[in-house]
Design an enzyme around this catalytic site. Structure first.
Site, PDB file in Angstrom:
ATOM      1  N   ASN A   1       0.836  -1.205   0.000  1.00 22.47           N
ATOM      2  CA  ASN A   1       0.000   0.000   0.000  1.00 22.47           C
ATOM      3  C   ASN A   1       0.866   1.248   0.000  1.00 22.47           C
ATOM      4  OD1 ASN A   1       0.592  -0.837   2.667  1.00 22.47           O
ATOM      5  ND2 ASN A   1      -1.144   0.255   3.535  1.00 22.47           N
TER       6      ASN A   1
ATOM      7  N   GLU B   1       0.300   5.199   0.763  1.00 23.04           N
ATOM      8  CA  GLU B   1      -0.602   6.252   1.235  1.00 23.04           C
ATOM      9  C   GLU B   1      -0.082   7.627   0.807  1.00 23.04           C
ATOM     10  OE1 GLU B   1      -1.166   5.450   5.419  1.00 23.04           O
ATOM     11  OE2 GLU B   1      -2.396   3.693   4.975  1.00 23.04           O
TER      12      GLU B   1
ATOM     13  N   ALA C   1      -0.421  12.105   1.722  1.00 23.39           N
ATOM     14  CA  ALA C   1      -0.838  13.147   2.662  1.00 23.39           C
ATOM     15  C   ALA C   1      -2.245  13.656   2.334  1.00 23.39           C
ATOM     16  CB  ALA C   1       0.160  14.294   2.636  1.00 23.39           C
TER      17      ALA C   1
ATOM     18  N   TYR D   1      -5.205  12.140   1.860  1.00 27.75           N
ATOM     19  CA  TYR D   1      -5.548  10.752   2.188  1.00 27.75           C
ATOM     20  C   TYR D   1      -6.238   9.930   1.093  1.00 27.75           C
ATOM     21  CZ  TYR D   1      -4.568  12.209   7.053  1.00 27.75           C
ATOM     22  OH  TYR D   1      -3.988  12.686   8.203  1.00 27.75           O
TER      23      TYR D   1
ATOM     24  N   CYS E   1      -4.156   0.677  -2.359  1.00 28.10           N
ATOM     25  CA  CYS E   1      -3.959  -0.578  -1.616  1.00 28.10           C
ATOM     26  C   CYS E   1      -2.837  -1.432  -2.216  1.00 28.10           C
ATOM     27  CB  CYS E   1      -5.241  -1.396  -1.627  1.00 28.10           C
ATOM     28  SG  CYS E   1      -6.554  -0.738  -0.602  1.00 28.10           S
TER      29      CYS E   1
ATOM     30  N   GLU F   1      -3.034  -4.547  -3.052  1.00 28.10           N
ATOM     31  CA  GLU F   1      -3.521  -5.369  -4.159  1.00 28.10           C
ATOM     32  C   GLU F   1      -3.454  -4.601  -5.472  1.00 28.10           C
ATOM     33  OE1 GLU F   1      -4.893  -4.837  -1.256  1.00 28.10           O
ATOM     34  OE2 GLU F   1      -5.932  -6.596  -0.468  1.00 28.10           O
TER      35      GLU F   1
ATOM     36  N   CYS G   1     -10.122  -5.088   0.467  1.00 27.68           N
ATOM     37  CA  CYS G   1     -11.270  -4.173   0.555  1.00 27.68           C
ATOM     38  C   CYS G   1     -12.188  -4.409  -0.651  1.00 27.68           C
ATOM     39  CB  CYS G   1     -10.807  -2.719   0.609  1.00 27.68           C
ATOM     40  SG  CYS G   1     -10.271  -2.056  -0.975  1.00 27.68           S
TER      41      CYS G   1
ATOM     42  N   CYS H   1     -10.772  -3.460  -4.045  1.00 23.50           N
ATOM     43  CA  CYS H   1      -9.721  -4.372  -4.526  1.00 23.50           C
ATOM     44  C   CYS H   1     -10.301  -5.707  -4.971  1.00 23.50           C
ATOM     45  CB  CYS H   1      -8.656  -4.562  -3.455  1.00 23.50           C
ATOM     46  SG  CYS H   1      -7.576  -3.119  -3.367  1.00 23.50           S
TER      47      CYS H   1
HETATM   48  N1  THU Z   1      -5.193  -1.796   2.699  1.00 24.91           N
HETATM   49  C1  THU Z   1      -4.588  -2.558   1.733  1.00 24.91           C
HETATM   50  O1  THU Z   1      -3.571  -2.154   1.168  1.00 24.91           O
HETATM   51  N2  THU Z   1      -5.158  -3.726   1.399  1.00 24.91           N
HETATM   52  C2  THU Z   1      -6.191  -4.312   2.060  1.00 24.91           C
HETATM   53  O2  THU Z   1      -6.545  -5.436   1.739  1.00 24.91           O
HETATM   54  C3  THU Z   1      -6.850  -3.589   3.171  1.00 24.91           C
HETATM   55  C4  THU Z   1      -6.413  -2.178   3.377  1.00 24.91           C
HETATM   56  C5  THU Z   1      -4.546  -0.539   3.083  1.00 24.91           C
HETATM   57  C6  THU Z   1      -5.218   0.734   2.678  1.00 24.91           C
HETATM   58  C7  THU Z   1      -4.654   1.706   3.680  1.00 24.91           C
HETATM   59  O3  THU Z   1      -3.382   2.165   3.215  1.00 24.91           O
HETATM   60  C8  THU Z   1      -4.439   0.867   4.922  1.00 24.91           C
HETATM   61  O4  THU Z   1      -4.435  -0.478   4.495  1.00 24.91           O
HETATM   62  C9  THU Z   1      -5.495   1.070   5.992  1.00 24.91           C
HETATM   63  O5  THU Z   1      -6.761   0.913   5.466  1.00 24.91           O
END
Ligand code: THU
Length: 136
Positions: A46, A48, A50, A52, A57, A59, A90, A93
């Site tokens: 993942n 991220e 700033a 948000y 993700c 995946e 999620c 994804c």
């Molecule tokens: N996240 C993923 O990368 N994959 C998942 O399967 C669940 C959530 C990430 C998104 C975000 O950067 C962090 O986890 C918190 O939600």
């Protein structure tokens, strides 16, 4: 390659890439790995931001790496996150995986110690919409 060896290699790739997650805001690092139709493993974490909502993700990262390498089918997926419960993809994804994977594609969930649970993509995203719904 045996299914177990393949599964372990996928999990190992997801664990290894998770270390590189850029998750300073949630502090929730995730790694993902996909096995393509050529037997290659592609991994991503993942990332991220700033601002948000601009983050994405693990995946999505793994799928982008696969597509950039010329892969077009996902035969198996591993997701590695550390939480009380196994970390499932999620909703967004699940749909992203659906573009490249069949209903029976295994989605293996692991933490840094190993396998926690497995589902098929069809179980995670039943009655889904996919490329075959669109006119060619
Ligand atoms: N996240 C993923 O990368 N994959 C998942 O399967 C669940 C959530 C990430 C998104 C975000 O950067 C962090 O986890 C918190 O939600």
């Amino acid at each position: 390659m045996s299914k177990n060896v393949e599964r372990d290699a996928l999990i190992a790739a997801a664990q290894a890439v998770r270390v590189h997650a850029h998750a300073p805001y949630s502090r929730f690092a995730v790694g993902a790995a996909v096995l393509d139709e050529q037997g290659r493993i592609h991994a991503g974490c993942n990332v991220e931001n700033a601002a948000y909502p601009q983050g994405w993700c693990a995946e999505a990262s793994a799928l982008a790496v696969m597509v950039a390498a010329g892969g077009r089918r996902v035969l198996a997926v591993a997701v590695c996150g550390v939480a009380d419960q196994p970390v499932t993809p999620c909703g967004g994804c699940r749909q992203k995986l659906r573009e490249f994977a069949a209903d029976d594609c295994p989605v293996v969930l692991a933490d840094m110690t190993g396998h926690r649970a497995s589902f098929t993509l069809g179980a995670l995203l039943p009655h889904s919409f996919g490329p075959e719904h669109l006119p060619t």
